[in-house]
Each structure stands twice: as C-alpha cells, then as structure tokens.
Design a protein around this motif. Structure first.
Motif, PDB file in Angstrom:
ATOM      1  N   ARG A   1       0.823  -1.212   0.000  1.00  0.00           N
ATOM      2  CA  ARG A   1       0.000   0.000   0.000  1.00  0.00           C
ATOM      3  C   ARG A   1       0.854   1.258   0.000  1.00  0.00           C
ATOM      4  NH1 ARG A   1      -3.902  -0.864   4.982  1.00  0.00           N
ATOM      5  NH2 ARG A   1      -4.530   1.269   4.396  1.00  0.00           N
ATOM      6  N   GLY A   2       2.107   1.114   0.385  1.00  0.00           N
ATOM      7  CA  GLY A   2       2.991   2.262   0.426  1.00  0.00           C
ATOM      8  C   GLY A   2       4.335   1.950  -0.189  1.00  0.00           C
ATOM      9  N   ASN A   3       5.045   2.985  -0.550  1.00  0.00           N
ATOM     10  CA  ASN A   3       6.386   2.838  -1.098  1.00  0.00           C
ATOM     11  C   ASN A   3       7.197   4.067  -0.719  1.00  0.00           C
ATOM     12  OD1 ASN A   3       8.363   3.587  -3.559  1.00  0.00           O
ATOM     13  ND2 ASN A   3       8.194   1.349  -3.403  1.00  0.00           N
ATOM     14  N   ALA A   4       8.466   3.858  -0.467  1.00  0.00           N
ATOM     15  CA  ALA A   4       9.383   4.971  -0.197  1.00  0.00           C
ATOM     16  C   ALA A   4      10.654   4.755  -1.005  1.00  0.00           C
ATOM     17  CB  ALA A   4       9.709   5.055   1.291  1.00  0.00           C
ATOM     18  N   THR A   5      11.130   5.809  -1.607  1.00  0.00           N
ATOM     19  CA  THR A   5      12.317   5.747  -2.455  1.00  0.00           C
ATOM     20  C   THR A   5      13.211   6.932  -2.134  1.00  0.00           C
ATOM     21  OG1 THR A   5      11.026   4.737  -4.238  1.00  0.00           O
ATOM     22  CG2 THR A   5      13.157   5.673  -4.828  1.00  0.00           C
ATOM     23  N   ILE A   6      14.504   6.677  -2.076  1.00  0.00           N
ATOM     24  CA  ILE A   6      15.463   7.757  -1.874  1.00  0.00           C
ATOM     25  C   ILE A   6      16.596   7.581  -2.860  1.00  0.00           C
ATOM     26  CG2 ILE A   6      16.775   6.534  -0.080  1.00  0.00           C
ATOM     27  CD1 ILE A   6      17.104   9.339   1.274  1.00  0.00           C
ATOM     28  N   TYR A   7      17.117   8.689  -3.357  1.00  0.00           N
ATOM     29  CA  TYR A   7      18.085   8.657  -4.442  1.00  0.00           C
ATOM     30  C   TYR A   7      19.204   9.646  -4.139  1.00  0.00           C
ATOM     31  CZ  TYR A   7      19.909   9.406  -9.201  1.00  0.00           C
ATOM     32  OH  TYR A   7      20.707   9.521 -10.308  1.00  0.00           O
ATOM     33  N   PHE A   8      20.454   9.224  -4.357  1.00  0.00           N
ATOM     34  CA  PHE A   8      21.630  10.071  -4.181  1.00  0.00           C
ATOM     35  C   PHE A   8      22.408  10.089  -5.493  1.00  0.00           C
ATOM     36  CE2 PHE A   8      20.645   8.088  -0.122  1.00  0.00           C
ATOM     37  CZ  PHE A   8      20.596   9.173   0.745  1.00  0.00           C
ATOM     38  N   ASP A   9      22.916  11.269  -5.845  1.00  0.00           N
ATOM     39  CA  ASP A   9      23.594  11.403  -7.128  1.00  0.00           C
ATOM     40  C   ASP A   9      24.752  12.388  -6.987  1.00  0.00           C
ATOM     41  OD1 ASP A   9      22.975  11.204 -10.397  1.00  0.00           O
ATOM     42  OD2 ASP A   9      23.927  13.076  -9.787  1.00  0.00           O
ATOM     43  N   TYR A  10      25.915  12.006  -7.516  1.00  0.00           N
ATOM     44  CA  TYR A  10      27.077  12.905  -7.510  1.00  0.00           C
ATOM     45  C   TYR A  10      27.661  12.941  -8.916  1.00  0.00           C
ATOM     46  CZ  TYR A  10      31.759  14.763  -6.789  1.00  0.00           C
ATOM     47  OH  TYR A  10      32.912  15.513  -6.878  1.00  0.00           O
TER      48      TYR A  10
ATOM     49  N   SER B   1      -6.717   4.581   2.107  1.00  0.00           N
ATOM     50  CA  SER B   1      -7.923   3.905   1.632  1.00  0.00           C
ATOM     51  C   SER B   1      -8.046   4.223   0.148  1.00  0.00           C
ATOM     52  CB  SER B   1      -9.162   4.406   2.395  1.00  0.00           C
ATOM     53  OG  SER B   1      -9.458   5.747   2.023  1.00  0.00           O
ATOM     54  N   PRO B   2      -8.955   3.558  -0.577  1.00  0.00           N
ATOM     55  CA  PRO B   2      -9.109   3.915  -1.993  1.00  0.00           C
ATOM     56  C   PRO B   2      -9.421   5.389  -2.205  1.00  0.00           C
ATOM     57  CG  PRO B   2     -10.187   1.830  -1.538  1.00  0.00           C
ATOM     58  CD  PRO B   2      -9.769   2.381  -0.211  1.00  0.00           C
ATOM     59  N   ALA B   3      -9.998   6.023  -1.188  1.00  0.00           N
ATOM     60  CA  ALA B   3     -10.365   7.431  -1.323  1.00  0.00           C
ATOM     61  C   ALA B   3      -9.253   8.374  -0.892  1.00  0.00           C
ATOM     62  CB  ALA B   3     -11.625   7.736  -0.498  1.00  0.00           C
ATOM     63  N   LEU B   4      -8.175   7.832  -0.321  1.00  0.00           N
ATOM     64  CA  LEU B   4      -7.117   8.712   0.169  1.00  0.00           C
ATOM     65  C   LEU B   4      -5.757   8.049   0.017  1.00  0.00           C
ATOM     66  CD1 LEU B   4      -6.198  11.315   1.540  1.00  0.00           C
ATOM     67  CD2 LEU B   4      -6.568  10.185   3.768  1.00  0.00           C
ATOM     68  N   ASN B   5      -5.013   8.561  -0.921  1.00  0.00           N
ATOM     69  CA  ASN B   5      -3.614   8.165  -1.100  1.00  0.00           C
ATOM     70  C   ASN B   5      -2.773   9.423  -0.922  1.00  0.00           C
ATOM     71  OD1 ASN B   5      -1.423   6.275  -2.137  1.00  0.00           O
ATOM     72  ND2 ASN B   5      -1.271   7.978  -3.593  1.00  0.00           N
ATOM     73  N   VAL B   6      -1.935   9.448   0.089  1.00  0.00           N
ATOM     74  CA  VAL B   6      -1.091  10.619   0.337  1.00  0.00           C
ATOM     75  C   VAL B   6       0.282  10.387  -0.276  1.00  0.00           C
ATOM     76  CG1 VAL B   6      -2.326  11.327   2.412  1.00  0.00           C
ATOM     77  CG2 VAL B   6      -0.432   9.715   2.605  1.00  0.00           C
ATOM     78  N   TYR B   7       0.873  11.445  -0.773  1.00  0.00           N
ATOM     79  CA  TYR B   7       2.190  11.321  -1.390  1.00  0.00           C
ATOM     80  C   TYR B   7       3.028  12.556  -1.078  1.00  0.00           C
ATOM     81  CZ  TYR B   7       0.036  14.186  -5.116  1.00  0.00           C
ATOM     82  OH  TYR B   7      -0.613  15.170  -5.821  1.00  0.00           O
ATOM     83  N   ALA B   8       4.312  12.382  -1.161  1.00  0.00           N
ATOM     84  CA  ALA B   8       5.244  13.489  -0.919  1.00  0.00           C
ATOM     85  C   ALA B   8       6.522  13.227  -1.702  1.00  0.00           C
ATOM     86  CB  ALA B   8       5.558  13.623   0.569  1.00  0.00           C
ATOM     87  N   GLU B   9       7.163  14.279  -2.080  1.00  0.00           N
ATOM     88  CA  GLU B   9       8.467  14.156  -2.722  1.00  0.00           C
ATOM     89  C   GLU B   9       9.297  15.402  -2.414  1.00  0.00           C
ATOM     90  OE1 GLU B   9       8.534  15.347  -7.207  1.00  0.00           O
ATOM     91  OE2 GLU B   9       6.721  14.140  -6.911  1.00  0.00           O
ATOM     92  N   GLY B  10      10.587  15.241  -2.482  1.00  0.00           N
ATOM     93  CA  GLY B  10      11.470  16.365  -2.211  1.00  0.00           C
ATOM     94  C   GLY B  10      12.790  16.198  -2.944  1.00  0.00           C
TER      95      GLY B  10
ATOM     96  N   LEU C   1       3.704  18.005  -1.414  1.00  0.00           N
ATOM     97  CA  LEU C   1       2.840  17.231  -0.522  1.00  0.00           C
ATOM     98  C   LEU C   1       1.447  17.212  -1.133  1.00  0.00           C
ATOM     99  CD1 LEU C   1       2.465  15.738   2.176  1.00  0.00           C
ATOM    100  CD2 LEU C   1       1.862  17.940   3.198  1.00  0.00           C
ATOM    101  N   GLY C   2       0.895  15.997  -1.305  1.00  0.00           N
ATOM    102  CA  GLY C   2      -0.399  15.930  -1.950  1.00  0.00           C
ATOM    103  C   GLY C   2      -1.176  14.684  -1.590  1.00  0.00           C
ATOM    104  N   ALA C   3      -2.376  14.626  -2.142  1.00  0.00           N
ATOM    105  CA  ALA C   3      -3.259  13.475  -1.916  1.00  0.00           C
ATOM    106  C   ALA C   3      -4.126  13.276  -3.150  1.00  0.00           C
ATOM    107  CB  ALA C   3      -4.126  13.703  -0.690  1.00  0.00           C
TER     108      ALA C   3
END
Length: 945
Positions: free
Chosen positions: A218-227, A317-326, A401-403
């Motif tokens: 139901r959830g996923n988290a991803t982090i990325y580093f780049d040089y 829930s199907p009516a609420l998926n929260v997401y964020a990115e930075g 930040l969104g939904a």
C-alpha cells in the motif's frame, strides 16, 4: 556585440536576470592580426494492464499515438545507451530542440543547461517533472536541466505546440516532461565515466537508488543520491579554438585577437602606439600585436553537482492516497575569461619614472596645458591581475505534498502543494576597479624622490602599465576588486483537480472530463554588491538589483469526447478541448487560453489528427522587476550625418525632435559611435500570445506489426513577445533609413530617444523590455519506428530483435521581426546562422537509432544529421557550413541478472566542428550545436539487487 534571436528573446536572462551579466558584457570582439528505440512494437506511453497513463499534454490519459497533439518519447533505455551523464546532452540531439545553453557555454553561460523547443527560447519551453512545475534557477523561471538526474528518469515526453490551456503560462513552444521512476523496490547503483580521446574533459557520475514497499504494497518509499563531477577544458586544448580567428578580407581566416594588449596600446592624436617592457614605445601593428584571448576561455565548463531526491506514497484507503516528494540540489560551476581588458580615457604622468626618456619626451611634447599629464585612450590587458573567474554556487530545494483518491462513481481527485527555492551565490575574481586604476595612474614624487600616488588614500600603489608584466603584485592587489552577488527565486503552487474518465458513453467510447483550479506565486531577488551596482567594475555598467513577485489564480477544464466509432470510414472520431482562465496580479490581469483538437481514424491502420491552441507566456519576475542598467550599444545618431542636410524627410525629423538647424549634420555628439541607453524591466508588460496549428497522420499498418509512422505539420505564430527593441531599431523607427528615404516608420518611438537640451545628444535611450514584434515558424515533424523480431540469435539465445527509430524535423520557415512597426526588419532564419539568427537553424535535423538485441547483449548505433546552413547577412569569409553527420555506437552486456556493463563511443568518426572565425558564438564555432570535443569514450555499470 552580437545578440542573436534566441539571445534577444532571452535578453532578460542575459542582461536583467539573476545570472549576473558577468562575462556577457565583457565579451571579446576580435580584430585582425526522439525518442527511443525502446520496445517499439508498442507505444512507449501506452497503458498497460488496464491502467491509465496520464500522457503529457492531457490530464485525461491514453495512448500517445492517439493524441491530437504530436508527442515524442525518450525512454530510460535510450538515455542509458547514449552514454551521456547530463540530460542536456540527450535532449540537444532531438530534432525538435535547438541547442541552447549547455556545458560548452562559457560566455555567456552561467553553468546551466536549458531546453529550447523550436528555437523559440527556453522561456517559451515549459519543463515539468511528473506533470508538475519544477524548481527554476533564475528570475526568468527557467529550469536548469542539471538539476534533473538522468539515472532517475523513466521516460521523457516532448509535446510540441502550445499547451497553456492544460499547464498554464510558458508552454508556447511546448512541454518537456520528465517522468521519474516510481514504486521502486530494491537497490540500484550506477557508475558512469566518459572521457574524450584527447584525454581531457572527464565526466564521472555515481548514483544510488534505494526503495521498498511497505504495508503489503500500500505504500512505497524511495530515496536517491547522485554525484557528478565534470572536468573543465580550456580552448587552448583544441587546435581550432586556441587562437582567435578573424576574416582576412580575402576569403580566408587569419590569427586575430583583442586590441587591448599586455603592453598597453595608446592613441594620442590619432596615432596608435604601444609600450614596451622598458617603458619605451613602438608603433602598434594589429596584425602582429593583437592579444590572443582565446586560450583562457573554457570550452567545457567544470561542474560539481550533488543531488538527493526522495518520494513516498501511502494508500490509507481507496479514497485517500497521500504522497510526498522532495529534492535537494547543490550545483557548482565556473566560467573563465582572459584577464580584464581595460579601455578608457586616462591621464598619463608625463615624467613618470616608469617611462623611458623617449616616452617622457613624447608625452611632455603633447602636454599642451603644462599640468604634467597627457590625456590618452589606452587599451591594456591587465594580465598581472589574473584571469577573470566566475564561481557559481547554486543550492535548490523543492518539496511536494499531496493526496489523491477515488471519490466513487468514476470520479477521482488530485490535490497538492509544492514549494521550491533556488539561491545562487556568484563570486568573481580577476575584476578591476576603474576608480582605483585612475587613482593609481595619477602619480607624483614624495620628498624622498619616490614615485607615489597623488592621492594616497586606500593604500594606493602607483600603477605601471607601461609594458607587459610591469604591474607589481602590490599594484595589482590595489586595483583588484572582489565581487559577489546573490540571487533567489521561489515558487509556490497549490493545485486541485477532479476528473472522470468515464462520465458517460455516446456509443463511441467513454467521455472524459477534468476540471480544477491552481494558485501560483513567484518571487525573486537579485542583489549585486556595491561595486557592481555602482558601475565601478571595469567592463560593467551600473545596474540596479531586483526584487519582486506576482501571483496568478487559475481555473481550467479539459474534455475528450468520442463521437463516432466502428462505422464505414470512421473507426474512431474523437474531439477534445481545453480552457484555462488566469488572473494575474500584474498588468496582464485576465488571460484566456484554449485549445481544440480532433482525432479521426479511418481504420485501425490510419489516423488523422489536428489541434489548434492559444497559448501564452506571462512576463517573468525578471521581465517585470529588473532594475535599470546602463549600456552603450553601437549606434549612430542620424542627425549628425551629412545626409541629414540633404534629405528633406530626415532634416524635418531632426528639427521635430529638438535638433536646431545649425547643429544638423555636425558632430555635436563628439563623433561617438555609441549611444547611452537604459535597459530594464517593465511592470506594464502584457502576456505574449501564440496561435499553434498542427495537422498530422499516424500509420500503424496491421500488415507490418511493430511499425508506426507519424508526420505532423506545425505553425506557431507569436505576437507581443517580450523583448527589447534595440537602440538601432528605435532610431530606424523614429527616423526611417536610407531604404525608405528616411520616412519615419513610427514617430511614437521618438519619445524613447530623449535629447540633452544643451548638447542635443541622444541620452538615456529607453530600451526597456516591451511587447514588440513577433515570430512565425512552420515545419514538419516525422518519426518512424519498427521492431522486427528475428528467428535467430547469439550468446545462447535462439531469437533476437532489431529496433529502428528514425525521426526528424523539416524547418520550412522561421520568420523573425523584432519590431512590428518595421516590417522590413523581418528575416527568415530557416537554413541560416550568423549575426541576426545566431546558432544555426538547420532546415533538416534528423536522428535515427538502430538497436540489435540478443540474449544478454545489446548493440546500438545512433545517427544524427544537420543540413547545410548559410550566413544570414553575408560579408564574412566563412558564410556556409556544410552538412554534418554524427555517429554514436554503444554496447550493453548483461553480465548476469542484475549486473549490466556498457561501453560506447560518441562521435565515432571524430568529426571536428566548423571553423568560422569571428562569425560564430564562441571558440571559433557553435559549440552547443556542433560537437566541440571530438571522439569520446564512455563506460558504465548498473547493479540491481
């Protein structure tokens, strides 16, 4: 000073924006001495497993080949096969884009990379990330492609044509949307290294992607580093660029350079001379004495970049998926030019001990007023101070930040808030204080017989400019002035939309609709230090800072309606439309944008499509609020010329604008070839508008599975585009020219050319930004793809596959008119380059890739073509550039599952750029258009586990 079309369109970037006009205003003027081969049997943006893909250019989703607007797709696979580390080097080879600012841009440059669709300017190309606005790097609200990591990209969608009704301002030329990887689970590490055959310009990139699912997916988290680290290359490293070249007047090129030389050139009484190291003087010969400034300039700008990105989402829930990115990005680059050329009128001490006896005698003989000083114009290269270096440290961050969710009944919503901010600190070294130079040149003797400054304040040290290398370290330190400026740009976006992709069905398919609202606020500031703002830095005119912002409130809707299906001659007939209302807090106020399109499929194999779009570009923060800057462009006051006495029209115009009859035809301006001009922003600017028409055909023949072909005609007409008219054009509008018998084109422009009440000289010509002129461009885009399965293979595989992709653009016309009041100024830049058009606008730009895959091995060949171009004005020795063909070859080996190793070579045949002398952008060529480095090799590894 050259200012080509794109530079005119971007004048506020180069002259008024955050990136200080550091080197752009001190440039030397020499004097004599698509898209992917990816699995092409299916559309790369097609829905899979019943999902709806929101393709760029529409919020309603679907198959990119079934959209009314043409869409090109570049996949992650093509980016990897290119061997390029920065995104700019992937996009600049696509036919729809004209090379803009790149890593080869040293003067001007600023260390950024930008996207320029159709050659209409980067401010007219909207760059998105995941269909949302991204972080800008300056007050012109342009995205630096260096801030987008290539390794994190899933695909790049390119929509050519106005899309303001869908995305708002800036999408006049089209949209470049970077779709990033999502729902990644595991660990992926990449390392890439490339180096030129010459052994220089090394590029290294290392990145790490970590991701995982949680809560049963139901959830996923991803982090990325780049040089990323890119080594600089000086122009001295290439034979074609290490010497400034100029026309020899006989159809060839000879060594040239700058008249500001190390030993000081001086002119008294119209005679040119130069000082030698012992303080003596000899005649100046431009053919042998000109200073070669070329070796000190960068051919490749050095860069260091650190980037961190993170994203997460969780379905409550199907009516609420929260997401964020930075994102957090720190990008450091340098630009470098030869030491400061000092040009100006100074007082030379006639009995200075720095001078030889002969030089003292010469100056004393010219000291008519007996004050011990002689006024002379000098041209001195201040090499003892060191090269001019601009170090830029850009730090940017962005948060979203969104939904979103399912509201039931087919209705879905998406709402988010984003904030982004970029702070740029520029530190300059090698700059010189004009006031201190003048102070250090006025010398006297103290009681002990030592030569000292007449004004000893600030620790003044006498300046010995009389011969190369004679400036002492103490004197160099005294005249050197540190310079720093700081700029910021921030953006806030609050957006909410509701959509239904299955509203009802008219019998031909579900009707889709979306409507939403958006609020956006832009704010920026540019703060030059006192030295820059006062105009004391040699080579820079006084300029004010910038501070200001605006906001816009918007409401929009989009609808797609399938009208007919599965009847004779109509397999599918669909229309679409979009509308956006925007209210700006600026003079633009209420703005309407809209579009309408149709897709008509006769049968499954053949479709026709067409689109009309009204798009806008609202004035940027820089356009609106840049402070006034003083400039002295080359221009001639026509009332000082002899023809003003004989031409009735011109004579009457001069009288009407305040020149008395007794002064007409005389050099009341002192014979100056420059006119004092004021540049700056304009809060009264309105929005640019464009009308875009596209019409095309899509072929997907069932008898040839895996093949598709698209061809689209486009026409874009821009009105009221934001630019400066130019002092010369202001004069032509007011007074006319010899081409029309000096009949004024538009006397309203005369108010922009005020004259001094006593000297009658034009002073403070008002060349601020305005809505003026227009551009019309027409052409045809085409692309063919074919995926051919083969019944044989190698490396343990019994099958293999060939992927072909061939795309191109035929530029029919590119008509540019800087001033609507003067139709005679219009020029067609199609197939041209030079002083007006700038970088080449090749009529044909082609790109083709062939990829063979079998088992663990993939081999790919990329072909690029630029058709011949001609000089737009003539008068240069090199007035023609032949066609250019480039080939890149790469191979990828899947050593074992999860481990891929790739090698390749770019510019296989080591094609050298055209050598153009002084008819060019920089480095004797156009380094952003033609490969300036030669053959290059790359190697990369990818590990997944």
């Amino acid at each position: 000073m050259r200012l080509d079309f794109r530079k005119r369109l971007l004048a506020s970037t180069l002259l008024l924006g955050f990136t200080t006009p550091v080197f752009a205003q001190t440039a030397e003027t020499p004097v004599p001495a698509t898209a992917t081969p990816a699995e092409a049997q299916t559309d790369p943006a097609a829905p899979a497993d019943g999902d709806t893909i929101v393709v760029t250019g529409s919020r309603l989703g679907g198959d990119s080949l079934k959209q009314a607007s043409p869409i090109s797709v570049v996949s992650a696979k093509e980016i990897a096969l290119s061997g390029q580390i920065n995104v700019e080097n992937v996009l600049k080879d696509l036919p729809q884009l004209i090379p803009s600012t790149t890593g080869a841009s040293n003067n001007p440059g600023g260390g950024v990379a930008t996207a320029d669709l159709r050659g209409l300017g980067s401010t007219r190309t909207l760059v998105l990330v995941n269909n949302r606005r991204y972080v800008a790097y300056d007050a012109n609200q342009v995205v630096d492609l260096n801030t987008i990591p290539a390794a994190l990209i899933e695909r790049v969608d390119i929509v050519t044509g106005g899309r303001s009704a869908v995305y708002g301002s800036d999408a006049i030329a089209g949209v470049v949307n970077f779709v990033m990887k999502k729902d990644f689970s595991g660990v992926e590490a990449n390392a890439d290294y490339r180096i030129n055959e010459a052994g220089d310009g090394a590029n290294f990139n290392g990145n790490l992607l970590l991701g995982g699912n949680f809560e049963d997916g139901r959830g996923n988290a991803t982090i990325y580093f780049d040089y990323t680290k890119r080594d600089g290359i000086l122009q001295s490293a290439r034979d074609y660029s290490k010497q400034a070249l100029v026309d020899d007047g006989s159809g060839g090129l000879i060594a040239g350079g700058s008249g500001s030389i190390e030993g000081t050139r001086f002119a008294i009484g119209g005679v040119g001379r130069k000082f030698e190291t012992d303080g003596s003087y000899t005649p100046y010969n431009s053919a042998t004495d000109a200073y070669n400034y070329a070796p000190y300039n960068y051919l490749q700008v050095p860069q260091q970049r650190f980037l961190m990105s993170a994203q997460t989402h969780y379905e409550v829930s199907p009516a609420l998926n929260v997401y964020a990115e930075g994102q957090f990005i720190n990008n450091r680059v340098k630009n470098e030019l030869a030491p400061t050329p000092y040009t100006g009128s100074v007082s030379l001490d006639a009995d200075s001990s720095f001078l030889s006896a002969g030089s003292q005698a010469l100056l004393k003989g010219l000291d008519t007023d007996g004050d011990g000083y002689v006024t002379s114009t000098i041209y001195r290269r201040l090499t003892e101070v060191g090269d001019r270096v601009s170090s830029l440290d850009n730090t940017a961050y962005r948060a979203v930040l969104g939904a979103n969710g399912d509201l039931g009944g087919g209705w879905n919503y998406d709402a988010y808030y984003s904030y982004s901010r970029t702070k740029s600190i520029e530190t300059q070294s090698g700059n010189v204080s004009n006031s201190r130079v003048l102070q250090a040149l006025r010398t006297t003797y103290d009681s002990s017989g030592n030569l000292v400054c007449s004004d000893p304040s600030n620790g003044c040290v006498p300046l010995n400019i009389f011969g190369a290398g004679n400036i002492s370290s103490a004197a160099a330190a005294f005249i050197t002035i540190p310079v720093q400026n700081t700029s910021t740009i921030s953006e806030q976006v609050a957006s909410a939309s509701i959509s239904n992709r299955n509203l009802f069905d008219l019998g031909a398919g579900p009707v889709g609709i979306v409507f939403g609202t958006e609020y956006r606020r832009e704010h920026g500031s540019y703060n030059p230090d006192f030295s820059l703002s006062s105009g004391d830095v040699v080579g820079f005119n006084a300029g004010e800072g910038l501070s200001g912002g605006y906001d816009v409130k918007e409401a929009y809707t989009e609808v797609a309606v399938p009208l007919l299906a599965d009847i004779p001659l109509i397999k599918r007939l669909e229309v679409n439309g979009a509308y956006r209302y925007s209210y700006y807090s600026t003079a633009a106020k209420s703005v309407n944008t809209y579009s309408g399109g149709v897709v008509w499929s006769l049968i499954d194999d053949i479709s026709f499509r067409g689109q009309y779009s009204r798009a806008v570009r609202a004035p940027t923060v820089s356009d609106l609020y840049s402070g006034s800057t003083q400039d002295f462009p080359s221009a001639t006051d026509p009332c000082t010329t002899a023809v003003a006495l004989t031409n009735t029209n011109l004579n009457a115009s001069c009288l009407a604008t305040g020149v008395p009859a007794s002064a007409i035809g005389t050099a009341y301006d002192g014979g100056s070839t420059q006119i004092q001009t004021i540049n700056g922003g304009n809060p009264a600017l309105r929005e640019e508008t464009s009308d875009t028409y596209t019409a095309g055909i899509v072929l997907q023949p069932r008898v040839l599975p895996g093949f598709s072909f698209t061809a689209d005609y486009y026409k874009i007409k821009i009105a009221n585009y934001i630019s400066t008219v130019g002092t010369t054009n202001l004069i032509r509008a007011c007074y006319g020219d010899d081409g029309n018998g000096y009949t004024p084109y538009n006397t309203s422009y005369c108010a922009s050319l005020p004259r001094d009440a006593n000297s009658y000289t034009i002073t403070n010509a008002a060349n601020t930004l305005a809505n003026t002129g227009g551009v019309t461009t027409r052409g045809v885009d085409f692309e063919a793809r074919y995926a051919l399965p083969l019944g044989f293979g190698a490396f343990g595989s019994s099958t293999s596959k060939l992927d072909f992709r061939f795309s191109g653009t035929r530029l029919i016309a590119f008509d540019y008119n800087p001033v609507a009041a003067i139709p005679d100024l219009k020029i067609d830049c199609a197939g041209k380059f030079g002083t007006t058009c700038g970088n080449p606008y090749a009529k044909w730009r082609l790109s083709g890739r062939t990829t063979y895959s079998t088992g663990p091995v993939t081999v790919s060949l990329l072909y690029r073509y630029l058709s011949p171009v001609d000089d737009d004005t003539g008068g240069y020795s090199v007035d023609h550039i032949k066609a250019y063909h480039y080939f890149d070859l790469s191979t990828a080996f899947e050593v074992k599952p999860g481990f891929t190793w790739s090698v390749g070579v770019n510019n296989v045949f080591n094609k050298q750029p055209p050598i153009l002398g002084d008819n060019q952008e920089q480095a004797n060529t156009y380094p952003s258009t033609y490969d300036p480095y030669g053959r290059a090799f790359f190697v990369s590894t990818n590990v997944k586990f």
